[in-house]
Design a protein around this motif. Structure first.
Motif, PDB file in Angstrom:
ATOM      1  N   SER A 114      -3.472   3.023  -2.586  1.00 25.76           N
ATOM      2  CA  SER A 114      -4.036   1.721  -2.231  1.00 25.76           C
ATOM      3  C   SER A 114      -3.264   1.094  -1.086  1.00 25.76           C
ATOM      4  O   SER A 114      -3.850   0.538  -0.156  1.00 25.76           O
ATOM      5  CB  SER A 114      -4.006   0.792  -3.446  1.00 25.76           C
ATOM      6  OG  SER A 114      -4.851   1.315  -4.450  1.00 25.76           O
ATOM      7  N   VAL A 115      -1.960   1.214  -1.137  1.00 22.38           N
ATOM      8  CA  VAL A 115      -1.152   0.659  -0.050  1.00 22.38           C
ATOM      9  C   VAL A 115      -1.555   1.312   1.263  1.00 22.38           C
ATOM     10  O   VAL A 115      -1.818   0.642   2.261  1.00 22.38           O
ATOM     11  CB  VAL A 115       0.346   0.900  -0.309  1.00 22.38           C
ATOM     12  CG1 VAL A 115       1.169   0.398   0.868  1.00 22.38           C
ATOM     13  CG2 VAL A 115       0.783   0.221  -1.593  1.00 22.38           C
ATOM     14  N   SER A 116      -1.632   2.618   1.230  1.00 23.39           N
ATOM     15  CA  SER A 116      -2.002   3.344   2.434  1.00 23.39           C
ATOM     16  C   SER A 116      -3.362   2.874   2.943  1.00 23.39           C
ATOM     17  O   SER A 116      -3.550   2.631   4.127  1.00 23.39           O
ATOM     18  CB  SER A 116      -2.024   4.851   2.146  1.00 23.39           C
ATOM     19  OG  SER A 116      -2.410   5.559   3.287  1.00 23.39           O
ATOM     20  N   GLY A 142      -6.315  -0.080   7.150  1.00 28.38           N
ATOM     21  CA  GLY A 142      -7.558  -0.796   7.373  1.00 28.38           C
ATOM     22  C   GLY A 142      -8.791  -0.064   6.879  1.00 28.38           C
ATOM     23  O   GLY A 142      -9.870  -0.199   7.445  1.00 28.38           O
ATOM     24  N   SER A 143      -8.606   0.732   5.828  1.00 25.73           N
ATOM     25  CA  SER A 143      -9.782   1.395   5.278  1.00 25.73           C
ATOM     26  C   SER A 143     -10.665   0.347   4.612  1.00 25.73           C
ATOM     27  O   SER A 143     -10.208  -0.716   4.191  1.00 25.73           O
ATOM     28  CB  SER A 143      -9.336   2.431   4.249  1.00 25.73           C
ATOM     29  OG  SER A 143     -10.336   2.643   3.285  1.00 25.73           O
ATOM     30  N   ARG A 165      -2.573  -8.709  -2.027  1.00 29.15           N
ATOM     31  CA  ARG A 165      -1.379  -8.341  -2.798  1.00 29.15           C
ATOM     32  C   ARG A 165      -0.500  -7.390  -2.009  1.00 29.15           C
ATOM     33  O   ARG A 165       0.722  -7.560  -1.905  1.00 29.15           O
ATOM     34  CB  ARG A 165      -1.796  -7.640  -4.112  1.00 29.15           C
ATOM     35  CG  ARG A 165      -2.313  -8.546  -5.173  1.00 29.15           C
ATOM     36  CD  ARG A 165      -1.513  -8.532  -6.471  1.00 29.15           C
ATOM     37  NE  ARG A 165      -1.168  -7.263  -7.049  1.00 29.15           N
ATOM     38  CZ  ARG A 165      -1.704  -6.766  -8.161  1.00 29.15           C
ATOM     39  NH1 ARG A 165      -2.693  -7.399  -8.756  1.00 29.15           N
ATOM     40  NH2 ARG A 165      -1.265  -5.638  -8.678  1.00 29.15           N
ATOM     41  N   VAL A 166      -1.126  -6.371  -1.430  1.00 29.95           N
ATOM     42  CA  VAL A 166      -0.377  -5.353  -0.697  1.00 29.95           C
ATOM     43  C   VAL A 166       0.271  -5.955   0.543  1.00 29.95           C
ATOM     44  O   VAL A 166       1.456  -5.725   0.816  1.00 29.95           O
ATOM     45  CB  VAL A 166      -1.289  -4.178  -0.303  1.00 29.95           C
ATOM     46  CG1 VAL A 166      -0.583  -3.260   0.666  1.00 29.95           C
ATOM     47  CG2 VAL A 166      -1.731  -3.427  -1.543  1.00 29.95           C
ATOM     48  N   GLU A 167      -0.498  -6.740   1.251  1.00 34.07           N
ATOM     49  CA  GLU A 167       0.062  -7.314   2.480  1.00 34.07           C
ATOM     50  C   GLU A 167       1.237  -8.226   2.168  1.00 34.07           C
ATOM     51  O   GLU A 167       2.245  -8.224   2.874  1.00 34.07           O
ATOM     52  CB  GLU A 167      -1.026  -8.065   3.254  1.00 34.07           C
ATOM     53  CG  GLU A 167      -1.853  -7.106   4.106  1.00 34.07           C
ATOM     54  CD  GLU A 167      -3.119  -7.740   4.659  1.00 34.07           C
ATOM     55  OE1 GLU A 167      -3.403  -8.912   4.321  1.00 34.07           O
ATOM     56  OE2 GLU A 167      -3.823  -7.053   5.425  1.00 34.07           O
ATOM     57  N   ALA A 168       1.115  -8.976   1.089  1.00 31.02           N
ATOM     58  CA  ALA A 168       2.207  -9.866   0.705  1.00 31.02           C
ATOM     59  C   ALA A 168       3.452  -9.046   0.356  1.00 31.02           C
ATOM     60  O   ALA A 168       4.552  -9.331   0.839  1.00 31.02           O
ATOM     61  CB  ALA A 168       1.785 -10.719  -0.486  1.00 31.02           C
TER      62      ALA A 168
END
Lengths: 330, 330
Positions: free
Chosen positions: B19-21, B26-27, B37-40
């Motif tokens: 998910s992070v990937s 930008g998938s 969540r990931v960006e944070a």
DNA sequence: TACGTTCATGTAACCGGTTACATCAAGACG
DNA sequence: CGTCTTGATGTAACCGGTTACATGAACGTA
């Protein structure tokens, strides 16, 4: 069609990948027969190790990232030459990233170097280093070149621009010139600012009055400034340009106007580009050992990467080169 | 202290590495909440992707290896500038490897680039390209710059050195000069050989007799050759030097000896370094668009890497720049 | 309610090396 | 002859990403 991998070599030689790796990295503990088998297989397959994979598993890229501003001519090539010379000695490669339009682009470029280089050499005279590095993994060693900025966490290589500018002004005064005009570099450029600062300081010290024409390091700026000086006829009897290219631009204008450069009009530059010696009359200037700076930058970053203590070096003092544009004096 | 990895980010955000990937690349197929969540988490950890690992798994390094000879001054910086400009557009980085003492070292340097670059740009005017590439994975795309060699498997960018040399000689003859001496470049250098070949061809065509003094592209070689010409007083009335630096060396000698360069003595160089325009008298020469060559080299290799058909380009024709050293004529 | 889709997410294999540790054969020694 | 040591070799985990495929929740439909 894809290139052979270490597993292909292992299969070909009927041994394990570990053995292949050991042979190829010259480890001891391999029997001569094994060594020969592996080397033969490797040769048969035309195997070349995959440097990327190697650096991933070793966490060592054997490369240094270099970020430079939009340098021209000798300046750029000498700097790279100095770095390259030392890099070759240290078994390092140079990953280049030049000439970025703005700070954001520069940060982006630095980010793409993460995991690809072991350290950074950054010369960015018109970008705030704090901003530059705030977005970077702090674990990536970096050194700043000629950024003239205080209180950075990173080691720096400094050129004593201010002191050198004072030396030039002292020389002009000693040669009999009194109304010395300074053609400055680009406004945001810290090196240019330091040179202007030195000029003002020295002029003040001699009890003379400063006069600065804004330039931008280009030959055209020198041309424009000299034309302005000729037009005004305001008693200026010498020009100190913040770099040689502007000095050359000025020199051509003076020469074509029949002004005796080196006699009634003194002229000095900064950098000692090769042209300075060859132009006629030859140009008095401050020689900066660019290749030496590059070499020093590389040895410093290499030392840091190797975990040695970084020899924090003292500022480099440019050398005064007296030539014809100030020789005759006034 | 080690930098955060994608797994650290995944743990911090309580999601999987996949998910992070996906978020970071930008998938689509990610819910806004996940993205946030990931960006944070990524921001909190100051995460920067590891370019080396990325290129390993993608088998794409987004870098081009560049191997150059011991170039100086404008030549080097202009070439790199041209490449860099296009590289930035194409999202590629440049891995530099300059100035190698001998062919063996050059081959070694190329090998260390395997798995670190997607393609090569090689300029090696004094190394046999066949030798150079025989030790290389044939799957690594490469292009040769200005190597003037036939029958290579790799695309090339050619400069029409021979034709340009003929143009210069024709111009000297048209200006009234008849005893034209050539100062040649280093013996093994293919560009130098092509220029000398053009010189001999043109001189023969005009029914004149050739005379060649061996040089090596250095200013000193020009100085020595000019001194020899003055010493002999054998009727030479023009000099065509294989590059500008030698021409400049010769010019200074002639000028200091009181010879009217551009009048009784014609002089021409090759390259159009910036100095050629600024020296006095200014130097007639052939202008080679170095930055253009660099840019072309990069676009070509980028096209090949992307699997597009490589536009095999025709030779670049240098442009005759007539200045004072041949202006007056004889 | 049972079942088939759709779509977001997770699991694990892979890119191509290195290397800690396991394994195993050969020689030393009582 | 059995055991211990030594040293060469093999196995598999790891470096830090990407992504094919598995999983399972939510929804639509009969």
């Amino acid at each position: 069609m894809a290139s052979a991998t270490i597993r292909d070599v292992a299969r070909e030689a009927q041994v394990s990948v570990a053995s292949v790796s050991r042979v190829l990295n010259g480890s001891d503990n391999v029997r001569p027969e094994m060594r020969e088998r592996v080397e033969a297989a490797s040769r048969r397959l035309g195997y070349t190790p995959h440097a990327g994979a190697r650096s991933l598993s070793l966490s060592r890229a054997h490369a240094i990232g270099v970020m430079l501003p939009d340098l021209h001519g000798e300046f750029f090539s000498e700097f790279v030459r100095g770095m390259d010379r030392e890099a070759a000695k240290a078994g390092l490669q140079l990953l280049l990233s030049n000439m970025h339009a703005d700070a954001g682009q520069a940060v982006e470029a630095l980010k793409t170097m993460r995991g690809r280089v072991d350290g950074l050499i950054v010369m960015a005279p018109d970008i705030d280093p704090a901003l530059l590095f705030s977005h970077l993994p702090q674990s990536l060693p970096a050194i700043l070149v000629s950024s003239d900025c205080e209180g950075s966490a990173h080691p720096q290589i400094q050129v004593d621009n201010m002191g050198a500018a004072e030396v030039i002004v002292d020389h002009l005064v000693a040669s009999g010139y009194r109304n010395i005009v300074h053609i400055s570099g680009p406004a945001g450029n810290r090196e240019a600012v330091a040179r202007e600062h030195g000029y003002r300081e020295a002029v003040r010290r001699h009890g003379l009055s400063p006069r600065v024409i804004q330039g931008d390091f280009s030959e055209e700026a020198g041309t424009a400034a000299a034309s302005e000086i000729l037009r005004n006829r305001d008693g200026a009897d010498a020009v100190f340009a913040a770099n040689d290219m502007m000095a050359v631009g000025a020199l051509v204008v003076f020469r074509d106007a029949g002004v005796a450069v080196g006699g009634e009009m003194g002229l000095a530059g900064f950098d000692d580009v090769p042209l300075a010696r060859l132009i006629s009359p030859s140009l008095t200037t401050m020689r900066v050992d660019i290749a030496g700076i590059g070499a020093r930058a590389l040895t410093m970053i290499a030392a840091i990467v190797n975990g040695d203590t970084a020899p924090d070096s003292e500022p480099l003092r440019p050398e005064l080169i007296i030539r014809q544009t100030t020789k005759a004096g006034k």
